[in-house]
Design a protein around this motif. Structure first.
Motif, PDB file in Angstrom:
ATOM      1  N   VAL A 437       0.848  -1.187   0.000  1.00  0.00           N
ATOM      2  CA  VAL A 437       0.000   0.000   0.000  1.00  0.00           C
ATOM      3  C   VAL A 437       0.887   1.241   0.000  1.00  0.00           C
ATOM      4  O   VAL A 437       1.840   1.337   0.770  1.00  0.00           O
ATOM      5  CB  VAL A 437      -0.937   0.017   1.223  1.00  0.00           C
ATOM      6  CG1 VAL A 437      -1.618   1.371   1.376  1.00  0.00           C
ATOM      7  CG2 VAL A 437      -1.970  -1.096   1.106  1.00  0.00           C
ATOM      8  N   GLU A 438       0.564   2.166  -0.893  1.00  0.00           N
ATOM      9  CA  GLU A 438       1.158   3.498  -0.869  1.00  0.00           C
ATOM     10  C   GLU A 438       0.131   4.414  -0.215  1.00  0.00           C
ATOM     11  O   GLU A 438      -0.862   4.794  -0.843  1.00  0.00           O
ATOM     12  CB  GLU A 438       1.478   3.976  -2.283  1.00  0.00           C
ATOM     13  CG  GLU A 438       2.122   5.348  -2.308  1.00  0.00           C
ATOM     14  CD  GLU A 438       2.355   5.857  -3.725  1.00  0.00           C
ATOM     15  OE1 GLU A 438       2.922   6.971  -3.857  1.00  0.00           O
ATOM     16  OE2 GLU A 438       1.970   5.179  -4.694  1.00  0.00           O
ATOM     17  N   PRO A 439       0.309   4.764   1.070  1.00  0.00           N
ATOM     18  CA  PRO A 439      -0.712   5.549   1.762  1.00  0.00           C
ATOM     19  C   PRO A 439      -0.889   6.935   1.155  1.00  0.00           C
ATOM     20  O   PRO A 439       0.025   7.490   0.534  1.00  0.00           O
ATOM     21  CB  PRO A 439      -0.173   5.645   3.196  1.00  0.00           C
ATOM     22  CG  PRO A 439       0.784   4.505   3.319  1.00  0.00           C
ATOM     23  CD  PRO A 439       1.395   4.367   1.962  1.00  0.00           C
ATOM     24  N   GLY A 440      -2.077   7.515   1.360  1.00  0.00           N
ATOM     25  CA  GLY A 440      -2.303   8.886   0.962  1.00  0.00           C
ATOM     26  C   GLY A 440      -1.443   9.823   1.791  1.00  0.00           C
ATOM     27  O   GLY A 440      -1.156   9.572   2.968  1.00  0.00           O
ATOM     28  N   THR A 441      -1.032  10.916   1.210  1.00  0.00           N
ATOM     29  CA  THR A 441      -0.136  11.846   1.900  1.00  0.00           C
ATOM     30  C   THR A 441      -0.888  12.879   2.723  1.00  0.00           C
ATOM     31  O   THR A 441      -0.331  13.489   3.610  1.00  0.00           O
ATOM     32  CB  THR A 441       0.768  12.568   0.898  1.00  0.00           C
ATOM     33  OG1 THR A 441      -0.057  13.191  -0.108  1.00  0.00           O
ATOM     34  CG2 THR A 441       1.712  11.583   0.221  1.00  0.00           C
ATOM     35  N   VAL A 442      -2.174  13.122   2.415  1.00  0.00           N
ATOM     36  CA  VAL A 442      -3.016  14.014   3.204  1.00  0.00           C
ATOM     37  C   VAL A 442      -4.353  13.315   3.397  1.00  0.00           C
ATOM     38  O   VAL A 442      -4.675  12.361   2.699  1.00  0.00           O
ATOM     39  CB  VAL A 442      -3.225  15.387   2.528  1.00  0.00           C
ATOM     40  CG1 VAL A 442      -1.932  16.157   2.428  1.00  0.00           C
ATOM     41  CG2 VAL A 442      -3.850  15.232   1.156  1.00  0.00           C
TER      42      VAL A 442
END
Length: 516
Positions: A437-442
């Motif tokens: 998973v590439e998490p959301g940055t905001v």
């Protein structure tokens, strides 16, 4: 939860006393139909304590409980264990107490099986934000003694990785100093390996004091055997005058069960563009930037059968170490540049570029070490690296096989700007595939579920999650479904979502994921 619908089947609140409530941070251990859970307690919410959860909330006690999953209740044959300890400091007449309020149990619990019983549970501790005093603590609990003799007999061995009583002012951050420390904070927990003479554990303490003459083991790897006190196996003469800034090569290479990171002769030193590490040694630079080790390593074998340890560290490298003898170093493999440039400062100079446990995968006849990286700037490239483990002319080596996104692309400079999840290997259509998973940055940007072919890094799936995703966690694959957690912010709220993987006809491992 029901695996098909996600509907809640039941919930169980763990034991807590008085005005306290339980807070689980780490991954529990599954032992048959029992779940062993370590957790701490905090005060119940009131006008001064809000309902939200945060690891920085005042911690009152550190507990270990056993849940009977069939009975859906706390197992009464395992009375609640409240962890406590006081061990001798290195300085005569001094001691080091285990401080529940200055200990955070983030590492996954390890279950060491036994041929004659239920085995041993290993519980590890660091602290949040490195607030002093903090240490690396390890508790070994015998499930058999616990069940037959009660809670007081459960803990059979306690380890302290920095036996220092003077850690400086209380609640002062030690993240950029080398006093006490050596916290075991990796969410993946200790590494359990089937050794030549039985189970062995690899501990990866983070930043703090390194001094072999005093038994301080920050920023190292330790191989320990359950139930047996640790001995580094170093040459006492070579290590007699230990230099914490730059340990003597003869000393660290002599250590059988201890690995001390270093820059090999001929390799360039660690020099961030900020200039903060100009004229420093590796450990001096790690101190200035909080660029520590601390992530769990993995063990794999080369085509010739040589077992090695692959250890990824925050400053963007992977260390390749011999399993049989931890002292020598085969390779320090650079994956990414140091975050930040003169015109593009690092957004979080303490975060590093790698915080993960590498994952072992297969691509045809090749063993791959898969390492997700990240980059808190807008200039340097980052992504998921697959390194082939080979036998070189001078011993085992790691060679670049592929990277996602591809090097030189705009995506490599735009994606993976913050901590990703760990990577999971899923075999689909006879081939290994990589999922993370590439998490959301905001908060407004959801995360991404990424599937890659282990053979060439080809993108199989890159789809939007329902939630933001979360750093450090590892996707769980079970019966064709991959489960990923999300957390909108560190204080919650959290969600869990399931994606059914659909193999593609025609030979490729996977093609799409159907969000449930």
């Amino acid at each position: 939860l029901d695996p098909n619908s996600g509907a809640e089947l039941y919930r169980l609140e763990l034991p807590a006393t008085g005005a306290e409530r339980p807070f689980v941070v780490s991954t529990p251990a599954l032992v048959g139909n029992r779940l062993v859970v370590a957790y701490h307690t905090t005060l119940m919410p009131d006008e001064t304590h809000k309902p939200g959860r945060d690891v920085m909330d005042s911690r009152k006690h550190q507990h270990v409980a056993v849940v009977d999953l069939e009975a859906r209740a706390v197992d009464p044959t395992f009375p609640l264990v409240t962890l406590s300890a006081t061990l001798p400091a290195f300085d005569s007449g001094k001691s080091v107490p285990f401080r529940p309020d200055h200990a955070l149990q983030r590492g996954a619990l390890a279950h060491v099986p036994s041929t004659s019983g239920l085995g041993t549970i290993v519980v590890t501790f660091g602290n949040a934000r490195d607030l002093q005093p903090w240490h690396g603590w390890v508790f070994e609990l015998s499930l058999d003694a616990w069940q037959t003799q009660g809670a007081s007999a459960a803990v059979t061995l306690t380890r302290l990785l920095t036996p220092e009583h003077d850690c400086g002012p209380e609640d002062e951050s030690g993240s950029r100093s080398r006093a006490c420390g050596a916290g075991l904070w990796a969410p993946s927990g200790p590494l359990l390996v089937d050794g030549d003479t039985g189970p062995e554990l690899v501990l990866s303490p983070g930043n703090g004091k390194l001094d072999l003459s005093r038994g301080d083991y920050a920023n190292t790897l330790l191989r320990v055997r359950p139930g047996i006190p640790f001995a580094a196996g170093c040459d006492p003469e070579a290590c007699a005058k230990f230099d914490a800034d730059q340990p003597a090569l003869a000393c660290v290479e002599s250590c059988k069960d201890l690995f001390v990171p270093r820059v090999p002769s001929g390799d360039p030193p660690l020099r961030p563009a900020s200039g903060v590490c100009d004229q420093t040694t590796l450990f001096q630079c790690w101190e200035k930037l909080d660029y520590i080790g601390g992530s769990t390593p993995v063990v794999a074998a080369t085509p010739k059968g040589t077992r090695v340890v692959a250890y990824a560290t925050k400053e963007g490298h992977v260390f390749l170490v011999d399993w049989a003898h931890f002292g020598p170093l085969y390779q320090r493999k650079k994956l990414v540049e140091v975050c930040g440039t003169e015109s593009d400062g690092c957004q979080a100079d303490w975060a590093g570029m790698i915080v993960t446990q590498p994952t072992v995968a297969r691509a045809s006849d090749t063993t791959l070490i898969v390492v997700p990286t990240f980059m808190p700037d807008k200039t340097h490239e980052s992504g998921v690296f697959a390194l082939a483990l080979v036998d070189g002319p001078n011993g085992p080596r790691l060679e670049n096989r592929w990277v996602f996104p591809a090097a030189g692309t705009a995506a490599a400079r735009a994606r993976f700007r913050w901590h990703p999840s760990r990577a999971s290997v899923v075999e689909l259509a006879g081939e290994d595939t990589i999922w993370l998973v590439e998490p959301g940055t905001v908060e407004q940007i959801p995360g991404r579920l990424i599937g890659l072919s282990a053979i060439d890094g080809a993108l199989l799936t890159d789809q939007t999650l329902s939630g933001r995703g979360f750093r450090f966690t590892k996707p769980l694959f079970h019966q064709g479904v991959i489960y990923t957690p999300s957390c909108n912010r560190d204080q919650g709220a959290g969600t869990l979502e399931a994606h059914r993987l659909i193999p593609v006809l025609g030979g490729r491992a996977a093609g799409s994921a159907d969000a449930g």
